[in-house]
Scaffold this motif. Structure first.
Motif, PDB file in Angstrom:
ATOM      1  N   UNK A  21       0.841  -1.187   0.000  1.00 38.78           N
ATOM      2  CA  UNK A  21       0.000   0.000   0.000  1.00 38.78           C
ATOM      3  C   UNK A  21       0.884   1.248   0.000  1.00 38.78           C
ATOM      4  N   UNK A  22       0.292   2.357  -0.458  1.00 36.87           N
ATOM      5  CA  UNK A  22       1.029   3.614  -0.546  1.00 36.87           C
ATOM      6  C   UNK A  22       0.944   4.367   0.778  1.00 36.87           C
ATOM      7  N   UNK A  23       2.098   4.957   1.155  1.00 35.18           N
ATOM      8  CA  UNK A  23       2.175   5.717   2.402  1.00 35.18           C
ATOM      9  C   UNK A  23       2.821   7.070   2.126  1.00 35.18           C
ATOM     10  N   UNK A  24       2.474   8.033   2.995  1.00 31.62           N
ATOM     11  CA  UNK A  24       3.030   9.375   2.894  1.00 31.62           C
ATOM     12  C   UNK A  24       3.609   9.792   4.244  1.00 31.62           C
ATOM     13  N   UNK A  25       4.844  10.229   4.238  1.00 28.76           N
ATOM     14  CA  UNK A  25       5.510  10.678   5.462  1.00 28.76           C
ATOM     15  C   UNK A  25       5.501  12.200   5.471  1.00 28.76           C
ATOM     16  N   UNK A  26       4.928  12.772   6.523  1.00 28.05           N
ATOM     17  CA  UNK A  26       4.920  14.220   6.710  1.00 28.05           C
ATOM     18  C   UNK A  26       6.093  14.574   7.620  1.00 28.05           C
ATOM     19  N   UNK A  27       7.140  15.171   7.039  1.00 25.60           N
ATOM     20  CA  UNK A  27       8.359  15.452   7.790  1.00 25.60           C
ATOM     21  C   UNK A  27       8.213  16.655   8.713  1.00 25.60           C
ATOM     22  N   UNK A  28       7.175  17.468   8.512  1.00 26.08           N
ATOM     23  CA  UNK A  28       6.900  18.584   9.419  1.00 26.08           C
ATOM     24  C   UNK A  28       6.037  18.134  10.594  1.00 26.08           C
ATOM     25  N   UNK A  29       4.912  17.530  10.265  1.00 27.69           N
ATOM     26  CA  UNK A  29       4.002  17.094  11.328  1.00 27.69           C
ATOM     27  C   UNK A  29       4.486  15.831  12.022  1.00 27.69           C
ATOM     28  N   UNK A  30       5.456  15.155  11.385  1.00 23.26           N
ATOM     29  CA  UNK A  30       6.051  13.935  11.951  1.00 23.26           C
ATOM     30  C   UNK A  30       4.980  12.853  12.149  1.00 23.26           C
ATOM     31  N   UNK A  51       0.754   8.831   6.878  1.00 22.99           N
ATOM     32  CA  UNK A  51      -0.623   8.634   6.417  1.00 22.99           C
ATOM     33  C   UNK A  51      -0.627   7.516   5.374  1.00 22.99           C
ATOM     34  N   UNK A  52      -1.762   6.849   5.227  1.00 22.46           N
ATOM     35  CA  UNK A  52      -1.915   5.771   4.261  1.00 22.46           C
ATOM     36  C   UNK A  52      -3.015   6.135   3.281  1.00 22.46           C
ATOM     37  N   UNK A  53      -2.819   5.764   2.009  1.00 18.85           N
ATOM     38  CA  UNK A  53      -3.805   6.062   0.974  1.00 18.85           C
ATOM     39  C   UNK A  53      -4.903   5.003   1.015  1.00 18.85           C
ATOM     40  N   UNK A  54      -6.141   5.438   1.305  1.00 19.77           N
ATOM     41  CA  UNK A  54      -7.222   4.463   1.426  1.00 19.77           C
ATOM     42  C   UNK A  54      -7.862   4.175   0.067  1.00 19.77           C
ATOM     43  N   UNK A  55      -8.862   3.339   0.059  1.00 20.22           N
ATOM     44  CA  UNK A  55      -9.495   2.893  -1.191  1.00 20.22           C
ATOM     45  C   UNK A  55     -10.205   4.023  -1.921  1.00 20.22           C
ATOM     46  N   UNK A  56     -10.463   5.138  -1.235  1.00 19.14           N
ATOM     47  CA  UNK A  56     -11.092   6.294  -1.868  1.00 19.14           C
ATOM     48  C   UNK A  56     -10.069   7.338  -2.301  1.00 19.14           C
ATOM     49  N   UNK A  57      -8.787   6.932  -2.299  1.00 19.63           N
ATOM     50  CA  UNK A  57      -7.674   7.822  -2.676  1.00 19.63           C
ATOM     51  C   UNK A  57      -7.570   9.023  -1.757  1.00 19.63           C
ATOM     52  N   UNK A  58      -7.850   8.786  -0.478  1.00 16.59           N
ATOM     53  CA  UNK A  58      -7.735   9.834   0.538  1.00 16.59           C
ATOM     54  C   UNK A  58      -6.650   9.428   1.522  1.00 16.59           C
ATOM     55  N   UNK A  59      -5.785  10.389   1.881  1.00 21.27           N
ATOM     56  CA  UNK A  59      -4.729  10.107   2.853  1.00 21.27           C
ATOM     57  C   UNK A  59      -5.319  10.157   4.264  1.00 21.27           C
ATOM     58  N   UNK A  60      -5.203   9.038   4.963  1.00 22.92           N
ATOM     59  CA  UNK A  60      -5.740   8.951   6.332  1.00 22.92           C
ATOM     60  C   UNK A  60      -4.590   8.674   7.296  1.00 22.92           C
ATOM     61  N   UNK A  61      -4.728   9.200   8.511  1.00 18.11           N
ATOM     62  CA  UNK A  61      -3.671   9.059   9.516  1.00 18.11           C
ATOM     63  C   UNK A  61      -3.391   7.572   9.776  1.00 18.11           C
ATOM     64  N   UNK A  62      -2.077   7.249   9.822  1.00 21.40           N
ATOM     65  CA  UNK A  62      -1.662   5.866  10.091  1.00 21.40           C
ATOM     66  C   UNK A  62      -0.883   5.756  11.401  1.00 21.40           C
ATOM     67  N   UNK A  63       0.165   6.605  11.584  1.00 17.56           N
ATOM     68  CA  UNK A  63       0.980   6.509  12.795  1.00 17.56           C
ATOM     69  C   UNK A  63       1.783   7.790  12.963  1.00 17.56           C
ATOM     70  N   UNK A  64       1.999   8.176  14.184  1.00 11.94           N
ATOM     71  CA  UNK A  64       2.838   9.331  14.477  1.00 11.94           C
ATOM     72  C   UNK A  64       4.300   8.904  14.549  1.00 11.94           C
ATOM     73  N   UNK A  65       5.206   9.880  14.402  1.00 12.77           N
ATOM     74  CA  UNK A  65       6.642   9.631  14.461  1.00 12.77           C
ATOM     75  C   UNK A  65       7.254  10.429  15.600  1.00 12.77           C
ATOM     76  N   UNK A  66       8.190   9.817  16.287  1.00 10.40           N
ATOM     77  CA  UNK A  66       8.867  10.512  17.381  1.00 10.40           C
ATOM     78  C   UNK A  66      10.247  10.958  16.933  1.00 10.40           C
TER      79      UNK A  66
END
Length: 481
Positions: free
Chosen positions: A32-41, A44-59
């Protein structure tokens, strides 16, 4: 109140103009496709509706200090058999690493300047990270650099040999089992040369890590591929990729209908062509994907694409393709260094063979004419047969017995009147007389030995005398006259 509004605006407005902070990757595990937000840390994961939804936070820790360009673009590498995502900011080679085991985000380098490595080729060689070529400071380069973990800086790899003038938007691959880099069809430019015009180099290069040497392997000469790569636009080249086994690219004509994909194996330079006759991939448009808003996600041979024109009869919004598997169903169309048929070795071989055959036939036809001319025109052969009567009688006897196994030694002795002499004396006198006759006939026939000694056909231990076949016809005519 005005001051409060101004301060609030100054705090809020930068959030709308800040640089791009997204890096994308295709998971090795769930594809599956994932997006890393380097600012918000966060991830997000791309769901079946092509919408980025929160997956996990980064420390992060206190050492994390992002420094992004306003037009930042990121390249992602995933080393096999690890849970770490390496993120490189283009044009700076800043390195950010996300550990998917504990979801830690760290910056690995101390780079503080803008570099000359925009769209460079990056790869792992064991545990080392390398970067090759790229663009910056108004020129392309051919620099091979590596990341020094101790200094946390990029260092140069010294090399020698025939290196490409620049390596940009080309085909570059590291082949680990050979420990070499193979590259071809690169662009190069320098603002101080020809007004900075982009030039295409169709030479094939190889770099050996063992010898630290560049060398040329040849030129791209395959008629189809050479033309396609010359027409393969600068922008289209952003979408070519390397699966680890094949370079994959689609020609500029892939707009609608049946799509074509070409595969080039850098290990042996074989070229494959795949025609999507069943229209399985007609809804894929690699060129639509943009770095800051991608619709395709790659990981090795796998490519996940967001379908551009959803099929009303299907609920699928994504398509996952294994391009290595697709290559196994493609058609072999030659090698990258194949020449056009009129320039190939076999064509030159056929031409050479044809010329040799014509020359041989020509020589065969003029040789009898030359001999005939020599027989009729030579003043030597027009001379009379001027020999003594004994030699003449010997010559006629040999000619009379030519078809009957030749003239026996006893007959020769009788004609020469040496039959009553001792054996050794006979042999000496006989040999001397025949040598004398041969010397006389040499001027007439052109042969050193007009009379030759041969084995008897009935008893090979016995010797007989015959006329040399090369001068038989001539002597017969002379004696007849």
């Amino acid at each position: 109140m005005k001051h409060c509004c101004l301060l609030l605006f100054l705090f809020i407005f930068p959030s709308y103009i800040r640089a791009n902070q997204f890096a994308y990757y295709l998971s090795n595990v769930d594809h599956q496709a994932y997006r890393i937000d380097l600012y918000k840390k966060e991830i997000a994961r791309l769901d079946s509706n092509s919408i980025w939804v929160f997956y996990h936070s980064l420390s992060t820790d206190s050492t994390y200090h992002p420094d992004f360009m306003k037009t930042a673009e990121f390249t992602v590498l995933q080393k096999k058999n690890t849970n770490r995502i390496h993120i490189f900011q283009e044009c700076t080679n800043q390195i950010y690493v996300v550990d998917l085991t504990d979801f830690q985000l760290k910056r690995k380098d101390d780079t503080y300047y803008r570099g000359d490595n925009c769209l460079a080729y990056r790869f792992f060689r064991g545990d080392e990270i390398f970067s090759l070529g790229g663009y910056g400071f108004w020129r392309t380069n051919n620099h091979l650099i590596y990341f020094d973990k101790k200094t946390k800086e990029w260092e140069a790899t010294n090399s020698k040999g025939q290196s490409p003038a620049g390596m940009y938007h080309g085909f570059v691959s590291f082949i680990p089992e050979k420990d070499v880099i193979v590259s071809f069809s690169n662009y190069f430019t320098d603002v101080s040369d020809d007004y900075g015009k982009l030039k295409l180099d169709q030479t094939i290069y190889q770099f050996s890590f063992f010898t630290k040497t560049w060398k040329k392997l040849g030129e791209i000469t395959h008629p189809i591929i050479k033309q396609i790569l010359e027409e393969y636009s600068y922008d289209d080249r952003q979408h070519l990729f390397y699966t680890g086994k094949y370079f994959v690219f689609e020609p500029s004509s892939n707009k609608n209908g049946i799509h074509k994909y070409y595969f080039i194996n850098p290990r042996n330079f074989e070229v494959l062509e795949y025609n999507d006759l069943e229209l399985k991939y007609a809804r894929i448009a690699l060129g639509v994907s943009q770095p800051q808003n991608p619709s395709t996600f790659r990981n090795g041979p796998l490519l996940l694409t967001v379908l551009q024109n959803p099929n009303p009869t299907s609920s699928d919004t994504f398509l996952l393709i294994n391009f290595d598997e697709l290559a196994s169903r493609a058609t072999f169309i030659g090698y990258l260094t194949d020449l056009p048929w009129y320039q190939s070795d076999w064509f030159y071989g056929v031409i050479l063979l044809l010329l040799a055959s014509i020359l041989i036939l020509f020589m065969k036809r003029i040789k009898p004419k030359r001999k005939k001319a020599m027989a009729s025109d030579s003043p030597i052969q027009d001379a009379k047969l001027d020999i003594d009567l004994t030699s003449l009688r010997l010559l006629k006897s040999i000619l009379e017995n030519q078809k009957e196994d030749g003239l026996a030694i006893d007959e020769v002795n009788r004609i020469l009147d040496i039959e009553n002499l001792a054996f050794d004396t006979q042999r000496y006198r006989r040999s001397a007389m025949i040598n004398q006759v041969n010397q006389t006939l040499t001027l007439l026939t052109g042969e050193k030995n007009s009379i030759i000694r041969v084995n008897s056909e009935e008893d090979r231990r016995q010797k007989r005398y015959k006329i040399n076949p090369n001068c038989l016809e001539l002597l017969q005519k002379k004696l007849a006259n």
